[in-house]
Scaffold this motif. Structure first.
Motif, PDB file in Angstrom:
ATOM      1  N   ASN B   6      13.222  29.470  21.566  1.00  0.00           N
ATOM      2  CA  ASN B   6      12.066  28.777  20.945  1.00  0.00           C
ATOM      3  C   ASN B   6      11.667  29.448  19.879  1.00  0.00           C
ATOM      4  OD1 ASN B   6      12.128  26.281  22.787  1.00  0.00           O
ATOM      5  ND2 ASN B   6      10.926  27.524  24.214  1.00  0.00           N
ATOM      6  N   VAL B   7      11.255  30.445  19.906  1.00  0.00           N
ATOM      7  CA  VAL B   7      10.991  31.424  18.874  1.00  0.00           C
ATOM      8  C   VAL B   7      11.853  31.224  17.479  1.00  0.00           C
ATOM      9  CG1 VAL B   7      10.413  33.723  17.917  1.00  0.00           C
ATOM     10  CG2 VAL B   7       9.862  33.226  20.281  1.00  0.00           C
ATOM     11  N   LYS B   8      12.992  31.066  17.678  1.00  0.00           N
ATOM     12  CA  LYS B   8      13.961  30.846  16.714  1.00  0.00           C
ATOM     13  C   LYS B   8      13.824  29.436  15.862  1.00  0.00           C
ATOM     14  CE  LYS B   8      18.065  33.233  15.631  1.00  0.00           C
ATOM     15  NZ  LYS B   8      19.294  33.730  15.997  1.00  0.00           N
ATOM     16  N   VAL B  12      12.719  28.618  12.198  1.00  0.00           N
ATOM     17  CA  VAL B  12      13.514  27.698  11.345  1.00  0.00           C
ATOM     18  C   VAL B  12      12.880  26.723  10.707  1.00  0.00           C
ATOM     19  CG1 VAL B  12      15.427  26.067  11.300  1.00  0.00           C
ATOM     20  CG2 VAL B  12      15.777  28.037  12.498  1.00  0.00           C
ATOM     21  N   ILE B  13      12.029  26.115  11.663  1.00  0.00           N
ATOM     22  CA  ILE B  13      11.154  24.959  11.106  1.00  0.00           C
ATOM     23  C   ILE B  13       9.971  25.424  10.215  1.00  0.00           C
ATOM     24  CG2 ILE B  13       9.441  23.130  11.867  1.00  0.00           C
ATOM     25  CD1 ILE B  13      11.281  22.875  14.657  1.00  0.00           C
ATOM     26  N   THR B  14       9.385  26.689  10.396  1.00  0.00           N
ATOM     27  CA  THR B  14       8.457  27.218   9.316  1.00  0.00           C
ATOM     28  C   THR B  14       9.212  27.392   7.990  1.00  0.00           C
ATOM     29  OG1 THR B  14       7.720  28.422  11.303  1.00  0.00           O
ATOM     30  CG2 THR B  14       6.815  29.025   9.142  1.00  0.00           C
ATOM     31  N   ALA B  31       4.792  23.928  12.420  1.00  0.00           N
ATOM     32  CA  ALA B  31       5.984  24.035  13.008  1.00  0.00           C
ATOM     33  C   ALA B  31       5.595  23.516  14.424  1.00  0.00           C
ATOM     34  CB  ALA B  31       6.633  25.300  13.326  1.00  0.00           C
ATOM     35  N   GLU B  32       4.408  23.769  14.916  1.00  0.00           N
ATOM     36  CA  GLU B  32       3.908  23.248  16.191  1.00  0.00           C
ATOM     37  C   GLU B  32       4.298  21.612  16.429  1.00  0.00           C
ATOM     38  OE1 GLU B  32       3.639  24.725  18.918  1.00  0.00           O
ATOM     39  OE2 GLU B  32       2.601  23.371  20.103  1.00  0.00           O
ATOM     40  N   VAL B 243      19.126  28.679   7.033  1.00  0.00           N
ATOM     41  CA  VAL B 243      18.796  28.545   8.690  1.00  0.00           C
ATOM     42  C   VAL B 243      19.110  26.931   9.041  1.00  0.00           C
ATOM     43  CG1 VAL B 243      17.082  30.239   8.605  1.00  0.00           C
ATOM     44  CG2 VAL B 243      16.494  27.734   7.857  1.00  0.00           C
ATOM     45  N   GLU B 244      19.655  26.087   7.791  1.00  0.00           N
ATOM     46  CA  GLU B 244      19.741  24.714   8.272  1.00  0.00           C
ATOM     47  C   GLU B 244      20.697  24.263   9.422  1.00  0.00           C
ATOM     48  OE1 GLU B 244      21.500  22.481   4.965  1.00  0.00           O
ATOM     49  OE2 GLU B 244      20.958  20.677   5.890  1.00  0.00           O
TER      50      GLU B 244
END
Lengths: 442, 425
Positions: B6-8, B12-14, B31-32, B243-244
Motif C-alpha cells: 500500500n505504501v508503494k 506511485v500515485i503521489t 493520493a488518498e 514508476v508507471e
C-alpha cells in the motif's frame, strides 16, 4: 570554438593537409599569441602526447592518398592527424558517382559517422563542419554527398560548409559533368553554402601570377589552401569587434547565404605571387581594393587581365533596368583584410548600392572582417568571398555538357545499374536549371 | 506485506499527482482520493470528477468549440461534455456508452471515474501532448521574445522583391538562431565541465543551481523561472515514467475489484465495438466490403451455373464424387471459419472468476464458463487453440498433396525433361 574538417576522396585528402599546413605555418609565424591560440583551437586539438592533431576526418575508398596525407603530416613534425580518424577501403569508386552514393556511402555510413561524432565531441563548441571534396570523381562526390546527407541528419542545427573543387573544362574524367550535376543538385539542398574553386582558375593563377613552369597538383592545392586559410583564420568581425570571433562559419553564412536559392560562393584573393618575389613587393590598401573591386564587378578571377571598362550601374534602379555588358551583380560580399594598417583601408567602394540586387536591405549586403596579423608572409592581403553571378558561366557549361551527353543516353547505364535512375538525373537537371535562372535574374 | 504494498502504491500515485501539478493541471487530488476510489467510496467521486474535467478541458478545449459549454458549467453540461469527450477518445464504460444510462452524475461511482481517468492515460499520448503544449509556452529559445510587434506589411501590395527580402531575413534569423543554439550548447558543456571538476557529486546542480544574478533584469529572471518550471515538468515526467508500471499493477487490482463487485455485462463488450466512433467506422467498412464480396461471388456463381447446367452428361459416379468433394470442402470451410470464443476478444483468467465466489450473483446457476462472454478460462482457450492447430495442419497436408499431384501431372506432360526430386531432408 572549433571546426571539424571532413576530407573526402582524393581531392579532399590532398587539399586538406595543405590547408592544415597553411594555417599551422601562418599562425606559428605570426607574432601574436592570441591569434595562434585561436587558430590552434579552431583547427587542432592537443593529443595525449602533446602534439597538435588536426580536427579532421579522412575518408577515401582507396588507401593511397590517405596514407600519403598522414605520412606527410607526421613528417612535418609539427602537427599530425588523429590516430584513428581515417577510414579507407581497398577499392575506389571508379569515378562513378552512383557507386559512391548508392554503394560505398551506405555501406560505410556507421563507421564514418562514428569518426565524425568522436571528433565533434572533442570540441567545446562545434563551430561548423567543413567538408572538402571534388565534384568530378566518384568517391569525393558520391560518398561525399552521401556523407553530407548523413551529417545533416545527425547535426540538423550545425553549420555545414562544403568546399568543392570544380574540374577543368577539358577534364580528365569523361563523366565528370554527370558527377558534378548530381553532386551539386544534392548538396544545394543539404549544405548551408558551397565554396567553389575551379581548377581552371587556380591553374591560371599558378601559371600567370606565381610563374610556375610545370604545374603539379600540389601547386594547385597550395593556392586553394592559401585562399581558404585566409578566409578561415581568426579575424575580428562585426559581431565580435574586440575578440577573434568564436562563430566564424555562422557569421560567414549570416553575411552571405541567408537566401535558400543562392548558396554558391566564389573566392577572390589579392595579391598572389611567388614566395621569392614576396619580399620585394609593396602594396597600398587603396590599390589592392581598387583592383579587387574591379575583379568583382568585371568577373575576373585574378588581378591580371581585368577588363577595366566594365562599370557598375550608378544606382539600384538603373541596375534593374539595363544589363551592363559584362557586369557581375552580387547578392552579398564578405571582405576579409589581413595585415598592416587594416584600419586605414577604405572599403566604401564595395558598399555602393549599384553592385547589389535592389531587393536586399543595404546593410545586409556587405560585411568586413579584419585582422592586424599578416597572413602567410603577405604584408597585406585582401580576400573577397562573394555570392554573385560569377559562377553562373562555369555552372551553365557543366549543365550543358552533361545534358548533351544525357540526351544521347551516354554512359547512363553505368549509373542506373547502381540505382540512380533517369528520373534522378532529370530532377538534378531541373534543380540546377532553377539555380542558373535564379542567378541570371539577380 | 499488504501494508508495504500500500505504501508503494501511495508513493506511485503521489508521483503521478506531482507530475499532473507540474503540468499545470487544476484540482489534482491527493493520493488518498485514488485509494478510496479503488474501493468505490462515494466521497472520492467529487475530487476525481474535477480532475477528469480539468484534464479533458486541457486536451479538448483548444480544438473544439465547447469552451462556452464548460465555461458555464452547470452539472448537466459538464456531464455532457465529459461523456462526449470520453466517447470521442474511445472509452466504453457503461455510463459513457449506453444512451440514457446515466442522467445524473450521482450514479457514477468514484471507481468508474478512476477507470475513465486511467483509460485516458493509457490510450494515446495524453501526457506527451500536454508536455508539448507546456513546452511551447515555456521554451525560451523557440519563443524568443514572443511574437513581434505589429508587422507593417500590406500583403496586397506585396511584390516578388518583398517576398525575396522576407526570405532573406528569415534565413538570417534561422542562421542566428542556430548560432545561439551552438553557443548554448557550448555553455552547457563548459558548465558541466566546471561542475564536474569543482564538486564531487554531479547531481548538485540539477535543478537548484546557483545562477548569479548579474543583470538583475526581470526578463532574464522570467526566462530562468520558465526554464526551471520546464525542468520541473521533465523531472516529474521522468519520475512518473519509472514508476508507471507499478501504477498499472495497481490499476489491475482496481479492475479485479471492479469485476468481483459487479456482474460482467454481456452486452457491454459488443456495444463498445459497434458504438465507439473509431471502431464503428471500421466495422462499417468491413460490412461494405463483405457486401461487395458477396455480390461478386453471386455473379461468379451464376456464371458457373450457366456453364455447368449440363450436368446430365456426368455419370452417376462422377456426380457422387463431386458432391462428396463439395461437402468435404464446405465442412472444412465451416470448421476453419466458425467464430469461436477466442475470436471475440477475451480477458484471460488463470483462476476461476472471482465473481463465482460472491453469493449475490444472479448468474451463479449458469454452467460452463463459455456462457459468460468476455471471460474465458485459459485451459479452455488452450484446448480450443490446439484443436484448431490440428485442423489447420490437416488442411495444409491436403493442400501439399494436391500440389504435389499437380506438379507430377505437369511434369509428365513435358517431354524430354527429366525431373529429379529434391533430396529428402
Amino acid at each position: 570554438m572549433s571546426v571539424v574538417t571532413v576530407q573526402l576522396g582524393q581531392c579532399g585528402n590532398q587539399v586538406g593537409p595543405e590547408l592544415f599546413s597553411t594555417v599551422y605555418e601562418d599562425s606559428t609565424g605570426a607574432n601574436s599569441k592570441t591569434y595562434k591560440q585561436c587558430s590552434d583551437e579552431r583547427f587542432f586539438r592537443e593529443s595525449s602526447d602533446g602534439v597538435l592533431a588536426a580536427r579532421a576526418v579522412l575518408i577515401d575508398m582507396e588507401p593511397k592518398v590517405i596514407t600519403q596525407a598522414i605520412a606527410k603530416a607526421s613528417a612535418s613534425g609539427k602537427w599530425r592527424y588523429g590516430e584513428k580518424s581515417h577510414f579507407c577501403q581497398k577499392q575506389g569508386s571508379g569515378n562513378n558517382w552512383a557507386n559512391g552514393y548508392c554503394v560505398h556511402g551506405p555501406q560505410h555510413k556507421d563507421a564514418v559517422e562514428d569518426l565524425v561524432r568522436r571528433e565533434a565531441e572533442r570540441c567545446d563548441r562545434l563551430a561548423g563542419i567543413f567538408a572538402m571534396m571534388s565534384v568530378a570523381g566518384g568517391t569525393g562526390s558520391g560518398v561525399g554527398t552521401y556523407i553530407t546527407q548523413c551529417l545533416r541528419d545527425t547535426y540538423p542545427h550545425a553549420f555545414i560548409l562544403n568546399h568543392l573543387t570544380w574540374p577543368y573544362g577539358t577534364g580528365e574524367v569523361i563523366v565528370q559533368n554527370y558527377n558534378s550535376v548530381l553532386t551539386l543538385s544534392r548538396l544545394y539542398t543539404l549544405s548551408d553554402a558551397l565554396v567553389v574553386h575551379e581548377n581552371d582558375t587556380v591553374h591560371k593563377i599558378c601559371s600567370q601570377l606565381m610563374n610556375i613552369k610545370h604545374i603539379a597538383m600540389s601547386d594547385l592545392n597550395k593556392v586553394i589552401a592559401h585562399q581558404l586559410g585566409s578566409v578561415l583564420q581568426p579575424a575580428y568581425t562585426a559581431d565580435s569587434p574586440a575578440h577573434y570571433t568564436t562563430n566564424p562559419i555562422g557569421e560567414l553564412l549570416t553575411s552571405l547565404v541567408c537566401h535558400p536559392e543562392y548558396k554558391l560562393l566564389n573566392v577572390l584573393n589579392i595579391p598572389h605571387m611567388s614566395r621569392t618575389s614576396l619580399a620585394y613587393s609593396a602594396y597600398t590598401w587603396s590599390g589592392l581594393l581598387k583592383h579587387l573591386r574591379q575583379m568583382l564587378i568585371a568577373n575576373a578571377r585574378m588581378e591580371e587581365g581585368i577588363n577595366w571598362k566594365v562599370c557598375a550601374p550608378s544606382n539600384r534602379a538603373e541596375s534593374t533596368r539595363n544589363t551592363h555588358m559584362g557586369f557581375n551583380r552580387s547578392l552579398s560580399n564578405l571582405l576579409i583584410l589581413r595585415g598592416k594598417d587594416v584600419s586605414s583601408a577604405d572599403v566604401g567602394a564595395f558598399k555602393e548600392p549599384g553592385l547589389y540586387v535592389p531587393w536586399l536591405p543595404a546593410d545586409g549586403t556587405f560585411h568586413t572582417w579584419h585582422s592586424p596579423v599578416p597572413f602567410s608572409g603577405y604584408e597585406k592581403l585582401a580576400t573577397l568571398l562573394s555570392n554573385s553571378q560569377s559562377l553562373l558561366n562555369p555552372l551553365d557549361n557543366i549543365v550543358k555538357k552533361a545534358w548533351n551527353m544525357f540526351a544521347s543516353r551516354a554512359y547512363i547505364h553505368q549509373y542506373t545499374k547502381f540505382g540512380v535512375s533517369e528520373e534522378d538525373f532529370l530532377e538534378s537537371f531541373t534543380l540546377l536549371e532553377q539555380i542558373i535562372s535564379s542567378y541570371t535574374h539577380l | 506485506m499488504e501494508c508495504k504494498k500500500n505504501v508503494k502504491a501511495k508513493e506511485v500515485i503521489t508521483t503521478l499527482c506531482k507530475f499532473l501539478s507540474a503540468l499545470d493541471v487544476e484540482s489534482v487530488p491527493t493520493a488518498e482520493v485514488f485509494r478510496r476510489a479503488k474501493f468505490n467510496k462515494t466521497d472520492a467521486a467529487q475530487d476525481l470528477w474535477c480532475l477528469l474535467i480539468s484534464i479533458l478541458k486541457k486536451v479538448f478545449e483548444p480544438d473544439c468549440a465547447c469552451s462556452e459549454l464548460t465555461g458555464r458549467s452547470t452539472p448537466d453540461t459538464q456531464l455532457h461534455f465529459v461523456k462526449s469527450a470520453l466517447w470521442h477518445s474511445g472509452y466504453g464504460g457503461w455510463w459513457v456508452v449506453r444512451p440514457q444510462a446515466c442522467e445524473s452524475r450521482e450514479k457514477i461511482g468514484s471507481r468508474d471515474l478512476l477507470l475513465a481517468f486511467s483509460w485516458l492515460i493509457a490510450s494515446g499520448n495524453l501526457f506527451e501532448a500536454l508536455i508539448r503544449e507546456r513546452l511551447l509556452q515555456l521554451d525560451v529559445l523557440s519563443s524568443a521574445g514572443g511574437p513581434p510587434e505589429k508587422l507593417e506589411l500590406d500583403l496586397n501590395v506585396c511584390e516578388e522583391k518583398d517576398v525575396r527580402r522576407l526570405q532573406w531575413q528569415y534565413g538570417k534569423l534561422k542562421l542566428r538562431w542556430r548560432s545561439l543554439f551552438t553557443a548554448q550548447q557550448e555553455q552547457a558543456k563548459l558548465f558541466d565541465k566546471v561542475c564536474s571538476q569543482t564538486s564531487s557529486s554531479p547531481a548538485c546542480y540539477s535543478s537548484t543551481a546557483y545562477v548569479p544574478n548579474l543583470t538583475g533584469s526581470t526578463a532574464l529572471e522570467k526566462d530562468l523561472e520558465r526554464i526551471q518550471s520546464l525542468n520541473g515538468i521533465l523531472e516529474a515526467y521522468l519520475e512518473w515514467k519509472t514508476v508507471e508500471p507499478l501504477f498499472w499493477c495497481w490499476m489491475d487490482s482496481v479492475i479485479d475489484g471492479c469485476l468481483s463487485d459487479r456482474p460482467v455485462d454481456v452486452q457491454l463488450s459488443d456495444q463498445v465495438v459497434t458504438q465507439s466512433c473509431s471502431y464503428g467506422e471500421k466495422a462499417r467498412r468491413s460490412v461494405t466490403r463483405l457486401d461487395k464480396m458477396l455480390l461478386k461471388l453471386q455473379t461468379k456463381h451464376q456464371d458457373r451455373l450457366d456453364r455447368c447446367t449440363d450436368t446430365t452428361r456426368l455419370s452417376h459416379r462422377q456426380k457422387e464424387e463431386v458432391e462428396r468433394r463439395v461437402a468435404a470442402r464446405l465442412q472444412d470451410f465451416s470448421l476453419v471459419n466458425t467464430l469461436t470464443a477466442t475470436d471475440r476478444g477475451f480477458t484471460p483468467y488463470f483462476h476461476e472468476p472471482q465473481a463465482s465466489r460472491s453469493t449475490s450473483k444472479p448468474q451463479r446457476g449458469d454452467s460452463g464458463p463459455a456462457q459468460i462472454s468476455g471471460v474465458l478460462q485459459a485451459s479452455s482457450v488452450l484446448k480450443e487453440l490446439r484443436q484448431r492447430k490440428t485442423m489447420l495442419e490437416w488442411e495444409m497436408e491436403l493442400l501439399r498433396q494436391s500440389k504435389r499431384e499437380e506438379m507430377q501431372s505437369k511434369a509428365n506432360a513435358l517431354e524430354g525433361v527429366v525431373f529429379i526430386l529434391p533430396l529428402k531432408r
